[in-house]
Design an enzyme around this catalytic site. Structure first.
Site, PDB file in Angstrom:
ATOM      1  N   GLU A 152      -6.132   9.885   2.455  1.00 53.97           N
ATOM      2  CA  GLU A 152      -4.880   9.651   3.178  1.00 53.97           C
ATOM      3  C   GLU A 152      -4.051  10.925   3.132  1.00 53.97           C
ATOM      4  O   GLU A 152      -4.544  11.973   2.714  1.00 53.97           O
ATOM      5  CB  GLU A 152      -4.142   8.448   2.591  1.00 53.97           C
ATOM      6  CG  GLU A 152      -3.738   8.583   1.142  1.00 53.97           C
ATOM      7  CD  GLU A 152      -2.813   7.447   0.680  1.00 53.97           C
ATOM      8  OE1 GLU A 152      -1.931   7.050   1.444  1.00 53.97           O
ATOM      9  OE2 GLU A 152      -2.974   6.990  -0.454  1.00 53.97           O
ATOM     10  N   LYS A 184       2.017   2.890  -6.340  1.00 56.37           N
ATOM     11  CA  LYS A 184       3.148   3.647  -5.803  1.00 56.37           C
ATOM     12  C   LYS A 184       3.975   4.143  -6.982  1.00 56.37           C
ATOM     13  O   LYS A 184       4.817   3.420  -7.520  1.00 56.37           O
ATOM     14  CB  LYS A 184       3.969   2.755  -4.866  1.00 56.37           C
ATOM     15  CG  LYS A 184       4.572   3.530  -3.711  1.00 56.37           C
ATOM     16  CD  LYS A 184       5.077   2.616  -2.619  1.00 56.37           C
ATOM     17  CE  LYS A 184       5.818   3.394  -1.569  1.00 56.37           C
ATOM     18  NZ  LYS A 184       4.938   4.198  -0.700  1.00 56.37           N
ATOM     19  N   ARG A 216       2.843  -5.423  -4.625  1.00 58.89           N
ATOM     20  CA  ARG A 216       2.385  -4.052  -4.882  1.00 58.89           C
ATOM     21  C   ARG A 216       3.134  -3.453  -6.065  1.00 58.89           C
ATOM     22  O   ARG A 216       2.551  -2.734  -6.890  1.00 58.89           O
ATOM     23  CB  ARG A 216       2.555  -3.212  -3.612  1.00 58.89           C
ATOM     24  CG  ARG A 216       1.784  -1.906  -3.648  1.00 58.89           C
ATOM     25  CD  ARG A 216       1.740  -1.242  -2.277  1.00 58.89           C
ATOM     26  NE  ARG A 216       3.071  -0.912  -1.791  1.00 58.89           N
ATOM     27  CZ  ARG A 216       3.323  -0.421  -0.577  1.00 58.89           C
ATOM     28  NH1 ARG A 216       2.328  -0.201   0.283  1.00 58.89           N
ATOM     29  NH2 ARG A 216       4.550  -0.149  -0.200  1.00 58.89           N
TER      30      ARG A 216
HETATM   31  C1  LIG Z   1       4.203   4.138   0.494  1.00 51.65           C
HETATM   32  C2  LIG Z   1       2.946   4.843   0.802  1.00 51.65           C
HETATM   33  C3  LIG Z   1       2.219   4.608   1.998  1.00 51.65           C
HETATM   34  C4  LIG Z   1       2.710   3.705   3.085  1.00 51.65           C
HETATM   35  O1  LIG Z   1       2.812   2.364   2.715  1.00 51.65           O
HETATM   36  P1  LIG Z   1       3.697   1.353   3.561  1.00 51.65           P
HETATM   37  O2  LIG Z   1       3.659   0.107   2.748  1.00 51.65           O
HETATM   38  O3  LIG Z   1       3.062   1.180   4.889  1.00 51.65           O
HETATM   39  O4  LIG Z   1       5.066   1.952   3.673  1.00 51.65           O
HETATM   40  C5  LIG Z   1       1.008   5.263   2.159  1.00 51.65           C
HETATM   41  N1  LIG Z   1       0.547   6.140   1.242  1.00 51.65           N
HETATM   42  C6  LIG Z   1       1.225   6.411   0.102  1.00 51.65           C
HETATM   43  C7  LIG Z   1       0.665   7.388  -0.856  1.00 51.65           C
HETATM   44  C8  LIG Z   1       2.442   5.774  -0.153  1.00 51.65           C
HETATM   45  O5  LIG Z   1       3.105   6.060  -1.275  1.00 51.65           O
END
Ligand SMILES: *Cc1c(COP(=O)(O)O)cnc(C)c1O
Length: 343
Positions: free
Chosen positions: A220, A184, A82
Site C-alpha cells: 500500500e 493503525k 479496528r
Molecule cells: C488509515 C489508513 C488507511 C485508510 O483506511 P480508511 O479506514 O479507509 O481511512 C490505509 N492505510 C493506512 C496505513 C492507514 O493508516
C-alpha cells in the site's frame, strides 16, 4: 444550531481547535466514565509511556451533513473494531465498542457547529486515539492510558478538481511480515516520514511500498490501500497480512460487487502485473479514492490508460456510488450510516 463562521470551501487538512473533546482515563484496570472537556491540552509526565516507547494507536473517520440535513458518520463500528485490534497488538487496554460509538456521537454533537454544511465538500474529521500516560522507563506496557477524541473541520480533498497522482516505488519498507503494518499506530507513520519527505523532494506524490520479504508484491502507500481495475473491469485489491485494512477499500469492494455488479478479487498482486491494469486508485477516508496516473519504478514509468487528467471510468463510478451512499443520495447497506443525535 448556528454554524461557525468558517470559509468551508477553502479549509485545508490541518488542525483547528473545536469546542469540545471527549476524554476517558484508564486506571487500576478500568476505563472511567469519560466526559467532554473544553481543554485541548494534555499534561503528561516526562516519562509517559507514549513519549518513551510510542505506545499509542489511533483512528480516523469523518462526520458530514447529508442532503436532508442530518449529521452522520460512516461505519464507525468498523473504526471501533479496528482500534480494538490495534490496541491488542500494542498491549493497550481495549476501549469498548459501545463506549467508543457513544463517545464519537457525543463529540460530534458537541461540535455540531463545526460540521460543514452539505455541498461544501468539507467534513468534520474525527480523531480517536489511546496512549500510555504513566511513567515507563523499563520496557513494558504502561499501566495507565488515556482515550481521547477530538474533531477538526477539514476542506474538500480535491480542491480545484481531481488530479491523478504520480507515485514512486519506494526503496524503503513500510511493514515487516508479522510486524505492525495491519494496525493503525503512530509508529508506522513515524518511520514513514523520511520516505515521504524523500519522495516529495524527488517530485512524487506518494510511495508505493512493496512487500518487505520479497519486494515483488504490492502492499500500500503510507496511508492508503490500492485498488486496481483490470481491462475487463474487474476490481482487484492486494491481499496481505501487513496491509492496514482500510474501511474505505472494504466498502468500495462491496459497492463494486453489490451496486455496480462488478467482479472483485482480493489477492496477492505482483508488481510485474501492475502495468496490465487499466486504472489505479488509492483508498482512504480523506479522499475516498485518489486516482493514480503514473507509477515510477526507478525511472521506468507505468502510465495508466486513464491518464493524468481525470479518474478512470470505473474508479469514477466507484467514487460516485460510495460518496452517493455517504451523502444520502443512494440507499446505504444496513448499518453503514449512523445518525448523530444533535439537540
Ligand atoms: C488509515 C489508513 C488507511 C485508510 O483506511 P480508511 O479506514 O479507509 O481511512 C490505509 N492505510 C493506512 C496505513 C492507514 O493508516
Amino acid at each position: 444550531m448556528e454554524k461557525k463562521n468558517i470559509d468551508w470551501a477553502n479549509l485545508g487538512f490541518s488542525y483547528m481547535q473545536t469546542d469540545q473533546r471527549f476524554v476517558s482515563n484508564y486506571r487500576d484496570g478500568a476505563w472511567d466514565e469519560g466526559s467532554l472537556t473544553a481543554d485541548p491540552n494534555i499534561v503528561l509526565n516526562e516519562c509517559a509511556g507514549v513519549l518513551q516507547y510510542a505506545q499509542t494507536v489511533f483512528e480516523g473517520l469523518k462526520a458530514y451533513t447529508t442532503e436532508d440535513g442530518r449529521i452522520v458518520t460512516f461505519r464507525p463500528d468498523l473504526n471501533a473494531e479496528r482500534l480494538e485490534n490495534s490496541a491488542r497488538r500494542l498491549e493497550i487496554p481495549v476501549y469498548p465498542k459501545e463506549k467508543f460509538l457513544d463517545a464519537i456521537d457525543r463529540v460530534v454533537a458537541a461540535n455540531a457547529a463545526y460540521v460543514p454544511p452539505y455541498g461544501s465538500g468539507a467534513t468534520l474529521y474525527i480523531r480517536p486515539y489511546i496512549f500510555g500516560t504513566n511513567a515507563v522507563i523499563g520496557v513494558k506496557p504502561a499501566d495507565e492510558y488515556q482515550f481521547r477524541v477530538f474533531t477538526t473541520p477539514v476542506g474538500p480533498y480535491f480542491k480545484g478538481g481531481i488530479k491523478p497522482l504520480t507515485i514512486k516505488v519506494s526503496d524503503f519498507d513500510r511493514a515487516a511480515p508479522h510486524g505492525t503494518g495491519h494496525i493503525k499506530a503512530g509508529l508506522n507513520y513515524a518511520m514513514s516520514l523520511h520516505a515521504i519527505v524523500t519522495a516529495h523532494a524527488e517530485g512524487f506524490d506518494e510511495n508505493m511500498y512493496l512487500d518487505a520479504a520479497t519486494r515483488t508484491k504490492v502492499e500500500e502507500t503510507g496511508g492508503a490501500n490500492f485498488i486496481f481495475i483490470t481491462k475487463d473491469n474487474k476490481v482487484v485489491t492486494p491481499k496481505s497480512n501487513s496491509i492496514l485494512p482500510s474501511i474505505t477499500r472494504r466498502s468500495l469492494m462491496t459497492v463494486a460487487k453489490d451496486y455496480l455488479g462488478l467482479e472483485v478479487e482480493e489477492r496477492e498482486v505482483y508488481f510485474d502485473e501492475v502495468g496490465d491494469f487499466a486504472e489505479c486508485g488509492l483508498c482512504g477516508t480523506a479522499a475516498v479514492i485518489s486516482p493514480v496516473g503514473k507509477i515510477n519504478d526507478h525511472g521506468k514509468e507505468i502510465v495508466f490508460p486513464s491518464g493524468m487528467e481525470d479518474m478512470g471510468p470505473v474508479t469514477r463510478k466507484l467514487y460516485d456510488t460510495l460518496t452517493g451512499i455517504q451523502m444520502g443520495h443512494l440507499e446505504a447497506p444496513e448499518g453503514w450510516i449512523r445518525e448523530i443525535p444533535v439537540k
